[in-house]
Design an enzyme around this catalytic site. Sequence first.
Site, mmCIF file in Angstrom:
data_model
loop_
_atom_site.group_PDB
_atom_site.id
_atom_site.type_symbol
_atom_site.label_atom_id
_atom_site.label_comp_id
_atom_site.label_asym_id
_atom_site.label_seq_id
_atom_site.Cartn_x
_atom_site.Cartn_y
_atom_site.Cartn_z
ATOM 1 N N HIS A 18 37.208 44.028 52.524
ATOM 2 C CA HIS A 18 36.649 43.736 51.197
ATOM 3 C C HIS A 18 37.742 43.270 50.225
ATOM 4 O O HIS A 18 38.392 44.089 49.568
ATOM 5 C CB HIS A 18 35.966 45.010 50.682
ATOM 6 C CG HIS A 18 35.071 44.799 49.512
ATOM 7 N ND1 HIS A 18 33.970 45.571 49.280
ATOM 8 C CD2 HIS A 18 35.113 43.917 48.487
ATOM 9 C CE1 HIS A 18 33.366 45.176 48.175
ATOM 10 N NE2 HIS A 18 34.054 44.175 47.658
ATOM 11 N N ARG A 22 40.012 34.369 44.655
ATOM 12 C CA ARG A 22 39.136 33.613 43.743
ATOM 13 C C ARG A 22 39.113 32.119 44.002
ATOM 14 O O ARG A 22 38.851 31.339 43.091
ATOM 15 C CB ARG A 22 39.528 33.899 42.296
ATOM 16 C CG ARG A 22 39.532 35.374 41.904
ATOM 17 C CD ARG A 22 38.195 36.047 42.076
ATOM 18 N NE ARG A 22 38.177 37.376 41.426
ATOM 19 C CZ ARG A 22 37.205 38.241 41.556
ATOM 20 N NH1 ARG A 22 36.165 37.959 42.335
ATOM 21 N NH2 ARG A 22 37.268 39.400 40.932
ATOM 22 N N ASP A 112 28.226 40.541 47.620
ATOM 23 C CA ASP A 112 28.957 41.505 46.805
ATOM 24 C C ASP A 112 29.032 41.045 45.356
ATOM 25 O O ASP A 112 29.161 39.880 45.050
ATOM 26 C CB ASP A 112 30.357 41.735 47.344
ATOM 27 C CG ASP A 112 31.026 42.874 46.613
ATOM 28 O OD1 ASP A 112 30.368 43.886 46.376
ATOM 29 O OD2 ASP A 112 32.192 42.738 46.252
ATOM 30 N N ASP A 265 38.570 46.288 47.904
ATOM 31 C CA ASP A 265 37.795 45.646 46.827
ATOM 32 C C ASP A 265 38.748 45.013 45.802
ATOM 33 O O ASP A 265 38.482 45.023 44.591
ATOM 34 C CB ASP A 265 36.825 46.625 46.152
ATOM 35 C CG ASP A 265 35.743 45.910 45.336
ATOM 36 O OD1 ASP A 265 35.638 44.671 45.420
ATOM 37 O OD2 ASP A 265 35.007 46.608 44.610
ATOM 38 N N HIS A 269 41.403 39.699 37.993
ATOM 39 C CA HIS A 269 40.768 39.138 36.799
ATOM 40 C C HIS A 269 41.838 38.700 35.809
ATOM 41 O O HIS A 269 42.913 39.306 35.729
ATOM 42 C CB HIS A 269 39.843 40.165 36.138
ATOM 43 C CG HIS A 269 38.574 40.399 36.894
ATOM 44 N ND1 HIS A 269 37.636 39.420 37.105
ATOM 45 C CD2 HIS A 269 38.100 41.510 37.517
ATOM 46 C CE1 HIS A 269 36.629 39.907 37.815
ATOM 47 N NE2 HIS A 269 36.889 41.177 38.088
ATOM 48 N N GLY A 284 36.550 45.301 37.976
ATOM 49 C CA GLY A 284 37.356 45.055 39.171
ATOM 50 C C GLY A 284 38.813 45.393 38.963
ATOM 51 O O GLY A 284 39.316 45.360 37.847
HETATM 52 C C1 NCD Z 1 33.887 42.574 42.025
HETATM 53 C C2 NCD Z 1 34.481 41.234 41.584
HETATM 54 O O1 NCD Z 1 35.209 41.207 40.587
HETATM 55 O O2 NCD Z 1 34.241 40.218 42.233
HETATM 56 N N1 NCD Z 1 34.098 43.540 40.984
HETATM 57 C C3 NCD Z 1 34.138 44.884 41.127
HETATM 58 O O3 NCD Z 1 34.189 45.587 40.112
HETATM 59 N N2 NCD Z 1 34.126 45.461 42.309
HETATM 60 C C4 NCD Z 1 32.459 42.352 42.338
HETATM 61 C C5 NCD Z 1 31.675 43.597 42.540
HETATM 62 O O4 NCD Z 1 31.747 44.182 43.628
HETATM 63 O O5 NCD Z 1 30.950 44.002 41.610
HETATM 64 ZN ZN ZN Z 2 30.700 45.223 45.056
HETATM 65 ZN ZN ZN Z 3 33.829 43.620 45.676
#
Ligand code: NCD
Ligand code: ZN
Ligand code: ZN
Length: 392
Positions: A18, A22, A112, A265, A269, A284
């Site tokens: 995961h 970008r 996702d 994950d 950003h 995120g």
């Molecule tokens: C993820 C993202 O920024 O793409 N953000 C996050 O908080 N995990 C997308 C998501 O899983 O909501």
């Molecule tokens: Zn998610």
């Molecule tokens: Zn994610």
Amino acid sequence: ERVDGHGGVLLPGFVDLHTHLREPGREDTETIETGSAAAALGGYTAVFAMANTDPVADSAVLTDHVWARGQKVGLVDVHPVGAVTVGLEGTHLAELGAMADGVAQVKMFSDDGKCVHDPLLMRRALEYASGLGVLIAQHAEEPRLTVGAIAHEGPTAARLGLAGWPRSAEESIVARDAILARDAGARVHICHASTAGTVELLRWAKAQGIAITAEVTPHHLLLDDSRLQTYDAVNKVNPPLRESSDCVALRQALVDGVIDCVATDHAPHAEQDKCCEFAQARPGMLGLQTALSVIAATVVGPDGLDWRGVARVLSERPAEIVGLPDQGRPIAVGEPANLTVVDPDAEWTVSRSALASLSANTPFDTMTLPARVVATVLRGRVTALDGQVRYR
Ligand code: NCD
Ligand code: ZN
Ligand code: ZN
Ligand code: ZN
């Protein structure tokens, strides 16, 4: 090439199910190249790049492009995750078969950032995926329960006046999809499990013989919603940071194998999307370069995982879940290996500006963490050594 392991621990290369890179769409926050560098430095030899790019990775043209770009960079295998639905609109299924049959051989599909919401669509996706032998990963968030919600629904959020993101939003989808997977004879993978209730549902489903697997993020193991007191949006994430009792339950579940693996994950950003009102900020956190150390800080120890267990949750299980033949397993003599060397006694202080990622949104900034990746080896070639990336 020879690598001096300095008496460190030799592990199979880490596999992240995961990761958000970008590219295409937000190359100002991460590219396949910068994300691959962060992954190699974090000990990863394979990452799964989530589909919520712009455009969304919902066709073989796009998923094959991501794979090819990752191979060109050459630091880590970048496996594209295909979108379950076309354009993330959630109304109809994407051509999973075409993506699975492409050069990238897509092994996992997910929406996702926006779960597969319609139960009939999820049922069809599970049946379709089961026929193809691929995996559906579920973001596990019932959107009608999280409209306007931004933080864990609990005493801290209430005191701070942050709109609540309830446990039920996650747990209702985990329960639903466990049962849908049972009836479809399919496999389902739960993304970023975050509550003690989800752990109980996973335990129940596995005891029934349902083919369900789950991941937990390093940040949900270490951080709780007391971090929200500062209103710093670096702590905003989906699913939200929960209560310390959830952290304890998630750690135990990982040690017990109820949760199968760790996934970062990694969600880069831009500064302007994080340094604003909590409600407006994007959710995120970065994760690739800090995952091993956060695992060492939270679950490695006498009552937790030994290094054999770390190999299981960071490499073997994720490789098994998606069916990667050349990752996460012991190597035969003479076989090009995917390896990570870890110094278990090292300590380091995280600095947001020193990370290889193009973004800096790490919640671990200024924390001193144990254990460090010394070297990463992809098919016999050193891709990271002593904190430096090694391009081909
Ligand atoms: C993820 C993202 O920024 O793409 N953000 C996050 O908080 N995990 C997308 C998501 O899983 O909501
Ligand atoms: Zn998610
Ligand atoms: Zn994610
Ligand atoms: Zn949903």
